[in-house]
Design a protein around this motif. Structure first.
Motif, short mmCIF file in Angstrom:
data_model
loop_
_atom_site.label_atom_id
_atom_site.label_comp_id
_atom_site.label_asym_id
_atom_site.label_seq_id
_atom_site.Cartn_x
_atom_site.Cartn_y
_atom_site.Cartn_z
N ASP A 63 51.81 61.00 36.47
CA ASP A 63 52.66 62.12 36.05
C ASP A 63 54.10 61.90 36.48
OD1 ASP A 63 50.59 63.45 34.86
OD2 ASP A 63 50.17 64.77 36.57
N GLU A 64 54.28 61.34 37.69
CA GLU A 64 55.63 61.12 38.17
C GLU A 64 56.37 60.11 37.29
OE1 GLU A 64 57.83 59.97 42.36
OE2 GLU A 64 56.10 58.78 41.70
N ARG A 67 57.29 61.61 33.96
CA ARG A 67 58.44 62.52 34.07
C ARG A 67 59.74 61.73 34.19
NH1 ARG A 67 61.22 64.20 38.33
NH2 ARG A 67 59.69 63.40 39.81
N GLU A 168 53.86 73.43 30.23
CA GLU A 168 53.90 72.87 31.58
C GLU A 168 54.80 71.64 31.62
OE1 GLU A 168 50.83 71.17 35.00
OE2 GLU A 168 50.05 72.19 33.22
N GLY A 169 54.69 70.81 30.61
CA GLY A 169 55.54 69.62 30.56
C GLY A 169 57.00 69.98 30.38
N THR A 171 58.40 72.71 31.45
CA THR A 171 58.87 73.24 32.73
C THR A 171 59.20 72.11 33.70
OG1 THR A 171 57.55 75.25 32.43
CG2 THR A 171 58.28 74.73 34.67
N ARG A 172 58.32 71.09 33.75
CA ARG A 172 58.58 69.97 34.66
C ARG A 172 59.87 69.24 34.27
NH1 ARG A 172 52.90 68.92 34.26
NH2 ARG A 172 53.35 67.26 32.77
N ARG A 175 62.90 71.36 35.35
CA ARG A 175 63.18 71.29 36.78
C ARG A 175 63.81 69.95 37.15
NH1 ARG A 175 63.33 76.40 37.57
NH2 ARG A 175 61.37 77.51 37.23
N SER A 176 63.35 68.91 36.53
CA SER A 176 63.89 67.58 36.85
C SER A 176 65.34 67.46 36.42
CB SER A 176 63.04 66.49 36.19
OG SER A 176 63.18 66.51 34.79
#
Length: 750
Positions: A63-64, A67, A168-169, A171-172, A175-176
């Motif tokens: 996931d990291e 992203r 969800e993706g 949102t991530r 934030r990034s």
């Protein structure tokens, strides 16, 4: 951490060379090298997945890297900006702007009713803080058709084809993109805490300003700013900024009335101002007349509409809250409790309170220490929803208000036939005082509406129950109350009590002893004709005071002795004896007055506990002090008047406390202590102004002028006289007009 740096970390942790990773993944050595050196910051999704499989990473590591791969595609090229232009004539919001300006990060919630200027404030604050947030300022309207998070990502430079498919993706990714940046975000029109949790830029260095009709109390760590109406002066400034200062200044009185009709609401004022600005030949009074006739229908200009703003707030509330709100259109005044709302809506108190809380959440009501209040324009909107089906609710409300008045009023003591009124409920004295203070000035309207509904006995009981409270809180409103109530006093004893109270008001509060005597003579004749003599002692007592006011002291003494003979209760006899002492003082029998006042005060001091008893004691001590002044014993007078002040303070009789201070000031003046006299006069002046006692306010100002003149201070003398003249013009009664003529003559003499 970049995608390339993380890829190097995972490759070395797996013990692989670039060639070995290339062989496992099918990705060329050159491509892997470019990614690791940062020359290729964001690989295609297929490339990323091939590398993840080849490295055999666990899910969090996968996931990291995913992203970081996406972020590389949408790195912000520079500052982003999507604010609208700010409102140039925002006025009256400097404290709120200062509060926001102090924030360097975190969350600010600006909440309030429709039309209070929440968005204008947020946008202006964002513009003012531009230098503090160099990476950008964004505004997102939360009621748009496109999901707000997608709009935010678009504003942040994410192309549509690069948007993650799931929330969800997204949102991530959001934030990034914010990480490490100093950015200000305005979320305009939030309806829930969940919405704010998803979108707020709460990372260090970022500030989010939320506007909402709801308070959004569930947000932790927020700073809340509630917007209400403007002050009158700020409202006039806003109006002047739209139609021009000259147009406002030429008719300032009408401009103030227009501001009042608009409820100092920024939206209503903008609409009114825009209508006037587009019609330069209209006098301000023309629009005032339209609003008085058509109310909210007149407050429409282009796409601005007050009614529509309120409708949005009401639309999504539960049916019970809508019912309570509609019935609030029947409300007299601006204050409502859960108990009154329950009567209006025909629901339980708990249900009513829940509905009031829901209305408060959307800023249609304001909560206070003792209930809820409704803005004038909001009440007008609610009133427009009333129909014939609500007539029974109006009667219930009036019955509740009048019976609550009885319950509260009798606690302040009753005399004569007023004792025949008994309450149906119970209340403590503190609650009763607060309730009556809040409803006193509304009582004329309550009485008039109840009379229209034929509720005459309810009206008579209520105004009779108020008889002693009226003496504690004197004011011109009582003449209207008692005159109006006469039409409801259908029983002879009720009529006699109401006439007696009206006579007292005419004599003591508005200074018209001749009119008072006429009313009291009517009451006496009615008592003789009907045999209802239970209140006649009080009729004669007020008549004695009225004869004194006309200068007929001999007749005043005769009638006062007659009143004493007719008094039925020992407490009433004591009070009447004190009134006789007042007459003796005016007849230059100061020593006799001192003797009777001293005797009565000693008797009262032994048992005075209730408000009525304390009131009688305080007045007797006050009259004793004045008699001692006439007896050339000013120091003893100061002591008696100090005791009177303490008694009045204990009984919470502010107006009478001010009278005691006024008397003590005179005692100090007679003793040559001008500084102490001035101090007491200033304190008395504050009390008279607070209680609305215009005549005594003017008398205190004239006493200050006399003190100044005795000291040879001509400047202060003229200053106090001019202030007294201004007060005369403000109150404008027969008495104050007479005083004004005297003051002008004094000023002319210099």
């Amino acid at each position: 951490m970049t995608f390339g740096a993380r890829l190097v970390h995972h490759r070395k942790s797996a013990g692989l060379s670039q060639e070995e990773l290339s062989e496992r993944s099918g990705v060329s050595v050159r491509a892997i090298s470019d990614m690791e050196r940062g020359r290729a910051k964001s690989p295609q999704r297929r490339t990323t997945e091939a590398l993840l499989d080849a490295l055999d990473l666990d899910e969090p590591a996968r996931d990291e890297l995913r992203r970081l791969a996406r972020t590389g595609k949408v790195a912000l090229p520079g500052p982003v900006w999507s604010l609208p232009m700010y409102v140039a004539d925002l006025v009256g919001r400097d404290p709120e702007l200062f509060t926001i300006a102090e924030k360097r990060s975190g969350l600010v919630v600006v909440h309030g009713a429709a039309g209070t200027g929440k968005t204008s404030l947020a946008v202006r604050a964002a513009h003012l803080l531009e230098e503090q947030f160099p990476d950008g300022q964004l505004l997102i309207e939360l009621d748009g058709s496109t999901p707000p998070l997608q709009r935010l990502l678009k504003d942040l430079g994410v192309a549509a084809q690069l948007l993650p498919e799931d929330a969800e993706g997204q949102t991530r990714l959001y934030r990034s993109l914010l990480a490490g940046r100093r950015l200000l975000l305005v979320l305009d029109g939030a309806s829930s805490e969940e919405e704010v949790h998803t979108l707020a830029a709460v990372l260090p260095g970022c500030l989010t300003i939320v506007t909402s009709r709801r308070r959004l109390a569930g947000l932790t760590g927020a700073t809340w700013i509630r917007l209400g109406g403007l002050t009158e002066e700020a409202a006039l400034e806003l109006l002047a900024s739209i139609i021009g200062p000259q147009r406002v200044g030429e008719d300032l009185k009408t401009a103030r009335e227009l501001v009042r009709l608009c409820g100092t609401s920024p939206l209503a004022l903008r609409i009114a101002g825009n209508r006037l600005a587009s019609r330069p030949r209209w006098p301000l009074g023309h629009l005032v007349e339209q609003i008085e006739e058509r109310r909210l229908a007149a407050l429409t200009a282009g796409d601005l509409e007050v009614r529509g703003a309120f409708e949005v707030s009401l639309a999504h509330l539960p049916d019970n809250a809508k019912l309570v709100f509609r019935r609030l259109g029947l409300l007299i005044g601006t204050h409502v409790t859960a108990e009154l709302a329950a009567e209006l809506a025909g629901v339980g108190v708990a249900e009513a309170e829940q509905a009031l809380e829901e209305l408060t959440d959307v800023s249609l009501l304001d909560a206070d220490d003792h209930g809820y209040s409704i803005h004038g324009l909001v009440r007008t909107f609610a009133n427009g929803l009333i129909d014939c089906a609500d007539d029974d609710a109006r009667r219930k409300m009036l019955a509740w208000l009048l019976e609550t008045t009885v319950t509260a009023g009798v606690l302040f003591g009753q005399t004569g036939d007023a004792r025949r009124v008994h309450p149906h409920g119970q209340m403590d004295i503190v609650t009763a005082r607060r309730w009556l203070d809040e409803h006193r000035d509304l009582m004329p309207e309550i009485v008039e509406q109840a009379q229209c509904q034929g509720m005459h006995d309810d009206v008579a009981r209520a105004v009779i129950a108020l008889s002693h409270y009226a003496s504690i809180e004197p004011g011109p409103v009582w003449e209207r109350i008692y005159r109006t109530a006469l039409a409801s006093a259908h029983q002879p004893w009720q009529e006699i009590v109401v006439l007696s109270q009206l006579g007292w008001v005419l004599f003591d509060m508005v200074g018209r002893p001749a009119d008072a005597l006429e009313v009291l003579t009517r009451a006496a004749r009615r008592a003789e004709a009907t045999g209802e003599t239970g209140h006649i002692g009080w009729v004669w007592l007020v008549a004695a005071a009225s004869h004194s006011g006309l200068g007929d002291l001999g007749e005043a003494e005769r009638v006062c002795r007659k009143a004493i003979e007719w008094m039925r209760e020992p407490m009433d006899v004591l009070y009447a004896r004190s009134v006789l002492g007042v007459l003796w003082q005016r007849m230059n029998r100061a020593d006799a007055a001192v003797a009777v006042h001293t005797e009565v005060a000693n008797e009262l001091s032994a048992f005075a506990r209730t408000t009525y008893e304390l009131s009688a004691l305080g007045r007797t001590l006050g009259w004793l002090g004045l008699a001692l002044i006439d007896a050339h014993r000013p120091d003893e007078a100061v002591s008696a008047l100090t005791e009177a002040e303490k008694v009045y303070e204990r009984a919470q009789m502010k107006s009478w406390r001010a009278r005691a201070l006024r008397g003590r000031a005179e005692a100090h003046r007679v003793a040559g202590r001008i500084a102490e006299s001035d101090e007491d006069l200033h304190r008395a002046l504050d009390g008279f102004r607070e209680s609305g006692d215009g005549v005594r306010e003017i008398e205190a100002l004239r006493a200050l002028a006399d003190n100044a003149r005795s000291l040879g201070d001509d400047s202060a003398y003229q200053h106090h006289l001019r202030d007294s003249l201004t007060a005369c013009e403000r109150w404008d009664t027969d008495v104050t007009r007479k005083i004004a003529a005297e003051v002008r003559e004094c000023l002319a003499r210099g």
